[in-house]
Scaffold this motif. Structure first.
Motif, PDB file in Angstrom:
ATOM      1  N   VAL A  28      26.607   7.743  44.344  1.00  0.00           N
ATOM      2  CA  VAL A  28      25.773   8.739  45.045  1.00  0.00           C
ATOM      3  C   VAL A  28      26.697   9.978  45.554  1.00  0.00           C
ATOM      4  O   VAL A  28      26.286  10.890  45.559  1.00  0.00           O
TER       5      VAL A  28
ATOM      6  N   GLY B  87      17.131  15.133  44.735  1.00  0.00           N
ATOM      7  CA  GLY B  87      16.916  13.563  44.881  1.00  0.00           C
ATOM      8  C   GLY B  87      16.995  12.764  43.677  1.00  0.00           C
ATOM      9  O   GLY B  87      17.646  11.752  43.594  1.00  0.00           O
TER      10      GLY B  87
ATOM     11  N   LEU C  21      20.626  11.923  42.311  1.00  0.00           N
ATOM     12  CA  LEU C  21      21.060  10.908  43.233  1.00  0.00           C
ATOM     13  C   LEU C  21      20.654   9.718  42.835  1.00  0.00           C
ATOM     14  O   LEU C  21      21.511   8.686  42.597  1.00  0.00           O
ATOM     15  N   LEU C  22      19.284   9.533  42.570  1.00  0.00           N
ATOM     16  CA  LEU C  22      18.590   8.243  42.193  1.00  0.00           C
ATOM     17  C   LEU C  22      19.265   7.823  40.768  1.00  0.00           C
ATOM     18  O   LEU C  22      19.638   6.816  40.547  1.00  0.00           O
TER      19      LEU C  22
ATOM     20  N   TYR D 199      16.179  11.492  48.620  1.00  0.00           N
ATOM     21  CA  TYR D 199      16.599  10.088  48.109  1.00  0.00           C
ATOM     22  C   TYR D 199      16.488   8.969  48.831  1.00  0.00           C
ATOM     23  O   TYR D 199      16.062   7.881  48.554  1.00  0.00           O
TER      24      TYR D 199
ATOM     25  N   LYS E 144      13.859   5.819  48.259  1.00  0.00           N
ATOM     26  CA  LYS E 144      14.323   4.459  48.399  1.00  0.00           C
ATOM     27  C   LYS E 144      13.543   3.505  49.239  1.00  0.00           C
ATOM     28  O   LYS E 144      13.631   2.346  49.131  1.00  0.00           O
TER      29      LYS E 144
END
Lengths: 167, 503
Positions: free
Chosen positions: A91, B218, B221-222, B426, B430
């Motif tokens: 990430v 977001g 990133l996931l 992100y 989560k």
């Protein structure tokens, strides 16, 4: 997805992250309340003043955050992972180059920085041959230039190189 | 009624102009591409392309943007069936039976069933919009600020009551949206607030930036965290397969009809397409005689969620057009577009902007038809896009998102903000904080606040104004029921003596 057992994976726990997020939202709520009080939360000559509505919004954020904080302590086990370090590294491998990208954009323009971003990704994560990297890294900004500046007449941020080229 | 029919035909005339027809095809193709790529969904795809439409006439712009939406809805099925990756959250339920069918070499059948069901679901929803929206709008013309606020109240309460996320997380997410909307110039007093002397905040937070960051960055990133690798099945669609599947589909008319109704209901109340698709799948599994076969590649298991998702996605535009309350994040972005083009969403649209409204509704009929043809003929091409490695696609999507964020206000500060929203999105995702209520609150925050304060002004500060007549009280009561629905349904279950499924 890793097929290792949960014990073998290491990383920040879901519980700690949830506690962090709930604290952060509570803090945000407090900031909103302070800002609202500065703007005035009572009634003025023109009716409810500017801070009236956001004050209660801030209050609702704080109350709900406290409830979320309590349930994070109560309901989430210590073992549950947010993500393991390897996942977080992937990430960050997007976040960090992107952060540099957006930070340098005001000075270098969007075209040069986009070329560097695409080239970095392809080199770092994909290990493609140079020919392909150069083709994609030059092709995408060129296509962007044609679409936005020429067809739709939308100006994008430019840096010293674009001025030097006279674009 | 008759007047509406003639308006609709006039609308078809507008939508069928060659320029608009071209934009329609372009929109669908872009929409499918956006839909199959990770990190570019309907909502932020439209957000990114919105600035490009500023120079177009509003009717043409909304035709193109809504077609992007239809395209994205269609695209969800491609990734679910071929790659077992739901491109959009509402196509998760499609993977349950769609991907097993592809593994059995029946990808063509699964895709044909999915696309056709999508089309039928959308068509049903458009017919509902055509018939119901003008009535709702006429009714809503009588609304004062208190009634208007109560409609917003209902919309936001339904979010809290219906979402699967913990209710207080939904509240936090929504209230953060309201707070962000409040930053900057107060529209009623002209006073600055919540800027803390920081100049870039003077203009406030634009919801387009939030959408691009939360959903676009977001999502990337996931995907990075999950270590995305596409291993897809070959896509073979030929006319023979399509024809055979079409012959089989009418026998599922009952499932279709039920899914259409579920979809429309969930779409109009802001529950959205995702729960609609799950609910429709669940009910079909319980009711169908082939229910035991669900999950192993049953075509009915593709029909049910796809019909409902598309019906919900389409009917989400009904409250947006007639009340000015969007039923989904994508509808919220379209609503933001209307505001930028200088149109006031809500009941007056049907009176003052007849061309626009009926052109849009007509384009919904045509756009879905065009979409069906395009996706059926071009599936292999779209599947090929998915085979481009993520390490090439990811930076390109980042660049596109950055351009989208910049072009909103020509501001590089917005691009930085986009990344911040991306990281926040992100982490929130989560931790089970829903993002849709936040976006809706940013879009509607100013309007909701304005109506709230105007109501209070009229009543000298008494909250009693929200219970002052039958109309506003019943909408507020509905809102409270929606808010406390989990508790109410729990209570009913307990009264009946059955144990609720989850305590």
């Amino acid at each position: 997805m890793s097929d290792l057992s949960p014990q073998a994976r290491r990383g920040p726990s879901q519980r700690n992250v949830e506690i962090g997020v709930a604290s952060a939202t509570a803090l945000f709520g407090i900031v909103v309340m302070i800002g609202s009080i500065q703007a005035g939360i009572n009634w003025g000559a023109e009716g409810p003043r500017a801070g009236f509505f956001p004050f209660y919004i801030g209050l609702a954020i704080v109350i709900s955050s406290v409830i979320n904080l309590a349930s994070a302590f109560r309901e989430i086990t210590r073992e549950e992972l947010f993500a393991d370090w390897g996942q977080l590294r992937s990430v960050l491998s997007v976040v960090i180059p992107t952060a540099i990208y957006v930070a340098t954009m005001p000075y270098l323009g969007i075209y040069l920085t986009s070329m560097l971003l695409i080239a970095t990704f392809m080199l770092w994560l994909g290990r493609y041959p140079w020919g392909m990297i150069i083709a994609v890294a030059l092709g995408v900004p060129a296509l962007t230039y044609m679409t936005f500046e020429r067809w739709f007449l939308v100006p994008l941020p430019k840096g010293p190189i674009e001025y030097w080229l006279g674009l | 009624m008759l007047e509406d029919v003639s308006s609709l035909f006039h609308g078809f005339g507008v939508a069928l102009q060659p320029y608009n027809l071209g934009l329609m095809v372009l929109g669908i193709v872009l929409g499918v591409i956006i839909g199959v790529l990770p990190g570019l969904g309907g909502a932020n795809g439209i957000a990114i392309l919105l600035p490009l439409t500023f120079s177009m006439p509003p009717t043409s712009a909304i035709i193109m943007l809504s077609c992007i939406y239809w395209g994205a809805l269609f695209a969800g099925a491609i990734t679910s069936v071929l790659f077992n990756i739901p491109g959009e959250p509402w196509s998760v339920a499609t993977t349950f039976d769609g991907h097993p069918m592809a593994q059995q070499g029946k990808a063509g059948e699964a895709l044909t069933a999915a696309f056709t069901s999508s089309f039928i679901g959308a068509l049903f929803a458009v017919i509902v919009i055509t018939l119901v929206a003008p009535l709702v709008a006429t009714f809503a013309l009588q609304f004062g600020p208190a009634e208007q606020f109560s409609v917003y109240f209902l919309a936001f309460c339904s979010f809290v009551g219906m979402s699967k996320e913990p209710p207080f997380k939904t509240v936090v997410s929504m209230m953060i949206g309201f707070a962000l909307a409040a930053v900057g110039l107060d529209s009623m007093t002209g006073q600055l607030r919540l800027t803390f002397g920081f100049t870039p905040l003077l203009t406030g937070f634009d919801f387009l930036i939030a959408v691009i960051g939360l959903f676009g960055i977001g999502e990337i990133l996931l995907s990075m965290e999950e270590g995305l690798r596409f291993r897809g099945k070959a896509a073979g669609i030929n006319p023979k397969v399509v024809w055979q599947t079409w012959k089989e589909l009418p026998s599922y008319w009952m499932t279709s009809l039920r899914s259409c109704l579920i979809g429309c209901w969930m779409g109009i109340s802001p529950a959205g397409a995702t729960p609609a698709s799950f609910m429709s799948y669940g009910i079909a599994k319980r009711v169908s005689k082939r229910g035991h076969n669900f999950g192993k590649g049953e075509i009915e298991g593709v029909v049910a969620p796809e019909t409902a998702a598309h019906a919900a996605g389409t009917s989400a535009l009904l409250p947006m057009l007639s009340l000015g309350v969007p039923g989904s994040p994508t509808a919220a972005v379209l609503l933001g577009g209307l505001l930028i083009w200088g149109l006031q969403p809500g009941p007056l649209l049907f009176v003052e902007q007849k061309d626009f409204v009926w052109g849009l509704i007509a384009s919904m009929y045509l756009g879905n038809l065009v979409g069906l043809v395009i996706v059926l003929t071009m599936v292999p091409l779209f599947a090929a896009i998915l085979r481009i490695p993520f390490s090439i696609i990811a930076p390109i999507i980042l660049v596109i998102c950055a351009i989208g964020a910049f072009t909103v206000h020509n501001s590089t500060f917005d691009v930085i903000l986009m990344l911040v929203f991306g990281v926040v999105g992100y982490v929130m995702k989560k931790c089970d904080y829903p993002l849709a209520p936040m976006v809706l609150a940013i879009v509607l925050g100013d309007k909701a606040e304005e109506n709230f304060r105007q109501s209070l002004l009229a009543s000298q500060g008494s909250l009693g104004i929200f219970w002052s007549n039958a109309l506003v009280s019943s909408i507020m009561a509905l809102g409270l029921i929606a808010l406390f629905w989990p508790m109410i349904s729990n209570g009913i279950a307990r009264l009946r003596g059955t144990v609720p499924s989850q305590a």
